[in-house]
Design an enzyme around this catalytic site. Structure first.
Site, PDB file in Angstrom:
ATOM      1  N   GLY A   1       0.818  -1.214   0.000  1.00 40.00           N
ATOM      2  CA  GLY A   1       0.000   0.000   0.000  1.00 40.00           C
ATOM      3  C   GLY A   1       0.849   1.261   0.000  1.00 40.00           C
ATOM      4  N   MET A   2       0.166   2.403  -0.037  1.00 42.76           N
ATOM      5  CA  MET A   2       0.877   3.696  -0.120  1.00 42.76           C
ATOM      6  C   MET A   2       1.782   3.899   1.098  1.00 42.76           C
ATOM      7  SD  MET A   2      -0.772   7.413  -0.894  1.00 42.76           S
ATOM      8  CE  MET A   2      -1.775   7.516   0.592  1.00 42.76           C
ATOM      9  N   LEU A   3       1.239   3.730   2.292  1.00 43.78           N
ATOM     10  CA  LEU A   3       2.059   3.903   3.498  1.00 43.78           C
ATOM     11  C   LEU A   3       3.035   2.739   3.658  1.00 43.78           C
ATOM     12  CD1 LEU A   3       2.726   5.520   6.024  1.00 43.78           C
ATOM     13  CD2 LEU A   3       0.920   4.267   7.231  1.00 43.78           C
TER      14      LEU A   3
ATOM     15  N   ASP B   1      -2.777 -12.408   3.584  1.00 45.27           N
ATOM     16  CA  ASP B   1      -4.116 -11.843   3.759  1.00 45.27           C
ATOM     17  C   ASP B   1      -4.388 -11.802   5.264  1.00 45.27           C
ATOM     18  OD1 ASP B   1      -6.837 -11.438   4.084  1.00 45.27           O
ATOM     19  OD2 ASP B   1      -7.409 -12.690   2.381  1.00 45.27           O
TER      20      ASP B   1
ATOM     21  N   ALA C   1      -5.037  -2.536   5.282  1.00 45.75           N
ATOM     22  CA  ALA C   1      -6.354  -1.993   5.636  1.00 45.75           C
ATOM     23  C   ALA C   1      -7.276  -1.979   4.425  1.00 45.75           C
ATOM     24  CB  ALA C   1      -6.206  -0.566   6.176  1.00 45.75           C
TER      25      ALA C   1
ATOM     26  N   THR D   1      -9.357   0.460   2.712  1.00 51.24           N
ATOM     27  CA  THR D   1      -9.333   1.931   2.780  1.00 51.24           C
ATOM     28  C   THR D   1     -10.327   2.609   1.829  1.00 51.24           C
ATOM     29  OG1 THR D   1      -7.489   1.904   1.209  1.00 51.24           O
ATOM     30  CG2 THR D   1      -6.927   2.065   3.546  1.00 51.24           C
TER      31      THR D   1
ATOM     32  N   ASP E   1      -8.200   9.477  11.728  1.00 52.35           N
ATOM     33  CA  ASP E   1      -9.020  10.579  12.255  1.00 52.35           C
ATOM     34  C   ASP E   1     -10.516  10.280  12.099  1.00 52.35           C
ATOM     35  OD1 ASP E   1      -8.474  10.685   9.459  1.00 52.35           O
ATOM     36  OD2 ASP E   1      -9.119  12.772   9.355  1.00 52.35           O
TER      37      ASP E   1
ATOM     38  N   TYR F   1     -16.435   2.820   7.499  1.00 52.88           N
ATOM     39  CA  TYR F   1     -14.963   2.732   7.500  1.00 52.88           C
ATOM     40  C   TYR F   1     -14.436   3.127   8.883  1.00 52.88           C
ATOM     41  CZ  TYR F   1     -10.149   4.332   6.808  1.00 52.88           C
ATOM     42  OH  TYR F   1      -8.796   4.539   6.940  1.00 52.88           O
TER      43      TYR F   1
HETATM   44  N1  NAP Z   1      -4.987   7.152   3.094  1.00 54.30           N
HETATM   45  C1  NAP Z   1      -5.385   7.973   4.055  1.00 54.30           C
HETATM   46  O1  NAP Z   1      -5.724   9.132   3.817  1.00 54.30           O
HETATM   47  C2  NAP Z   1      -5.408   7.496   5.496  1.00 54.30           C
HETATM   48  C3  NAP Z   1      -5.822   8.390   6.477  1.00 54.30           C
HETATM   49  C4  NAP Z   1      -5.830   7.959   7.809  1.00 54.30           C
HETATM   50  C5  NAP Z   1      -5.424   6.677   8.143  1.00 54.30           C
HETATM   51  N2  NAP Z   1      -5.050   5.834   7.151  1.00 54.30           N
HETATM   52  C6  NAP Z   1      -4.637   4.471   7.535  1.00 54.30           C
HETATM   53  O2  NAP Z   1      -3.280   4.295   7.165  1.00 54.30           O
HETATM   54  C7  NAP Z   1      -3.054   2.925   6.842  1.00 54.30           C
HETATM   55  C8  NAP Z   1      -2.390   2.820   5.470  1.00 54.30           C
HETATM   56  O3  NAP Z   1      -3.279   3.356   4.496  1.00 54.30           O
HETATM   57  P1  NAP Z   1      -2.844   3.602   2.974  1.00 54.30           P
HETATM   58  O4  NAP Z   1      -3.231   4.984   2.637  1.00 54.30           O
HETATM   59  O5  NAP Z   1      -1.452   3.154   2.767  1.00 54.30           O
HETATM   60  O6  NAP Z   1      -3.868   2.622   2.259  1.00 54.30           O
HETATM   61  P2  NAP Z   1      -3.669   1.696   0.978  1.00 54.30           P
HETATM   62  O7  NAP Z   1      -2.741   2.340   0.003  1.00 54.30           O
HETATM   63  O8  NAP Z   1      -5.043   1.321   0.535  1.00 54.30           O
HETATM   64  O9  NAP Z   1      -2.912   0.440   1.588  1.00 54.30           O
HETATM   65  C9  NAP Z   1      -3.581  -0.568   2.276  1.00 54.30           C
HETATM   66  C10 NAP Z   1      -2.998  -1.885   1.822  1.00 54.30           C
HETATM   67  O10 NAP Z   1      -3.640  -2.941   2.534  1.00 54.30           O
HETATM   68  C11 NAP Z   1      -3.891  -3.977   1.592  1.00 54.30           C
HETATM   69  N3  NAP Z   1      -4.959  -4.861   2.036  1.00 54.30           N
HETATM   70  C12 NAP Z   1      -6.292  -4.743   1.875  1.00 54.30           C
HETATM   71  N4  NAP Z   1      -6.915  -5.820   2.373  1.00 54.30           N
HETATM   72  C13 NAP Z   1      -5.952  -6.641   2.869  1.00 54.30           C
HETATM   73  C14 NAP Z   1      -5.964  -7.904   3.490  1.00 54.30           C
HETATM   74  N5  NAP Z   1      -7.105  -8.571   3.717  1.00 54.30           N
HETATM   75  N6  NAP Z   1      -4.778  -8.443   3.861  1.00 54.30           N
HETATM   76  C15 NAP Z   1      -3.604  -7.814   3.623  1.00 54.30           C
HETATM   77  N7  NAP Z   1      -3.538  -6.616   3.021  1.00 54.30           N
HETATM   78  C16 NAP Z   1      -4.695  -6.028   2.665  1.00 54.30           C
HETATM   79  C17 NAP Z   1      -4.246  -3.261   0.319  1.00 54.30           C
HETATM   80  O11 NAP Z   1      -4.122  -4.143  -0.790  1.00 54.30           O
HETATM   81  P3  NAP Z   1      -5.054  -3.896  -2.093  1.00 54.30           P
HETATM   82  O12 NAP Z   1      -4.600  -2.575  -2.648  1.00 54.30           O
HETATM   83  O13 NAP Z   1      -4.714  -5.075  -2.940  1.00 54.30           O
HETATM   84  O14 NAP Z   1      -6.457  -3.856  -1.602  1.00 54.30           O
HETATM   85  C18 NAP Z   1      -3.219  -2.146   0.313  1.00 54.30           C
HETATM   86  O15 NAP Z   1      -2.014  -2.557  -0.288  1.00 54.30           O
HETATM   87  C19 NAP Z   1      -4.410   2.234   6.957  1.00 54.30           C
HETATM   88  O16 NAP Z   1      -4.531   1.655   8.239  1.00 54.30           O
HETATM   89  C20 NAP Z   1      -5.401   3.373   6.839  1.00 54.30           C
HETATM   90  O17 NAP Z   1      -6.618   3.075   7.480  1.00 54.30           O
HETATM   91  C21 NAP Z   1      -5.019   6.200   5.838  1.00 54.30           C
END
Ligand code: NAP
Length: 290
Positions: free
Chosen positions: A11-13, A37, A61, A63, A103, A126
């Site tokens: 994922g992005m983070l 998974d 997550a 997301t 948040d 969510y």
């Molecule tokens: N983005 C924001 O603005 C934001 C804000 C606040 C908090 N957060 C939190 O920060 C964290 C990182 O978010 P991010 O922005 O990096 O999100 P992201 O880019 O969507 O990364 C999440 C990763 O988790 C993977 N995933 C989904 N279902 C899964 C599963 N069952 N088992 C294993 N991996 C799985 C996704 O894979 P797929 O792409 O294949 O689904 C994706 O690679 C999360 O906890 C999110 O809730 C994000």
């Protein structure tokens, strides 16, 4: 010995955390969704036991904030039960867990920055699923820190900054929501803070987001100014842009903890991210544009 296991590493983070672990010279294992998974409890137990890390950072997550409204079970399976699986597996081998939250666990009606002890009350599926994950982690018995962050942008994932740069290059005028205020956070600033938390002994819930706050409209204006794009940004409202999931009007994160990481200002994160995009484009990285 593996120092660190990163789940959701694709994922992005997750990608920023992997890059930071590599910069620090840590031995790490990075598992993306195909590799692990988190909803598969036995697989999580096996993978964590096999890697035997000192620290786990859970970036996996569900997301899709709007998608979660019509798929609350799917969101809960990953963000609630999945987080619990990772936390219990970490507890079983005595690993320390850094878990990511949001948040969006708050109702967004505050008039001052939310601190860690403020009551939660997520209006969206969510947010509810992420709060369930916090509770799973807290009850798991793992030594843990839950990091609430917000409005992430960075390389390797769809984000608001990329969307604005694409639209701004195509249009003369855009309307952007001005009645949602939050803390834009560059993953390149958050990832080092997460590694610092893994290596340290801070426990419980901490808030970590770009310093300062702005609306999406203000952020778009700043993006175009810094990128030198001539696109006029009008204001619109949350009500006018109907989305399936309710959005908190105010989700600024502050901290009441002296041991919480303090991230640089969101504008610095934006400048650094635009510079990084430019460097990647000049280097000819696949899919990158300045
Ligand atoms: N983005 C924001 O603005 C934001 C804000 C606040 C908090 N957060 C939190 O920060 C964290 C990182 O978010 P991010 O922005 O990096 O999100 P992201 O880019 O969507 O990364 C999440 C990763 O988790 C993977 N995933 C989904 N279902 C899964 C599963 N069952 N088992 C294993 N991996 C799985 C996704 O894979 P797929 O792409 O294949 O689904 C994706 O690679 C999360 O906890 C999110 O809730 C994000």
């Amino acid at each position: 010995m593996t120092a660190l296991l990163i789940t959701g590493a694709g994922g992005m983070l997750g990608q920023a955390v992997v890059a930071e672990a590599s910069t620090r010279g840590h031995q790490y294992a990075a598992l993306d969704r195909a590799g692990l998974d988190v909803t598969d409890a036995p697989a999580v137990t096996r993978a964590v036991a096999q890697a035997a890390p000192a620290w786990v950072i859970n970036c996996a997550a569900y997301t899709d904030v709007d998608g979660a409204e019509s798929d609350p079970r799917g969101a809960l399976a990953v963000n609630g039960a999945g987080a619990g699986n990772v936390a219990r597996a970490a507890a079983a081998i005595g690993a320390r867990l850094v878990h990511l939250s949001t948040d969006y666990v708050f109702d967004g009606r505050s008039r001052r920055p939310y601190v860690e002890s403020d009551p939660t009350g997520p209006p969206s599926s969510y947010g509810a699923s992420k709060l369930a994950g916090e509770r799973e982690v807290a009850a798991s018995g793992a030594e843990h820190v839950i990091v609430r962050t917000s409005w992430l942008f960075g390389t390797g994932g769809r984000n608001f900054v990329d969307t604005m740069l694409e639209l701004g290059a195509q249009r003369d005028r855009l309307a952007v929501v001005s009645d949602q205020v939050g803390c834009p956070t560059w993953t390149g600033h958050l990832a080092p803070a997460l590694l610092g938390l893994a290596e340290g002994d801070v426990a419980g819930v901490v808030h970590a987001a770009g310093a300062g706050s702005c609306s999406w409209h203000r952020l778009a204006v700043e993006i175009f100014a810094l990128a030198g794009l001539d696109c006029e940004v009008g204001e619109t409202s949350t009500a006018a842009v109907a989305r399936p999931a309710p959005r908190p009007p105010y989700s600024v994160l502050g901290s009441e903890r002296s041991d919480a990481p303090r991230l640089p200002a969101w504008r610095e994160g934006l400048r650094a991210y635009l510079a990084q995009r430019g460097a990647l484009a000049r280097a000819g990285a696949p899919g990158s544009t300045a």
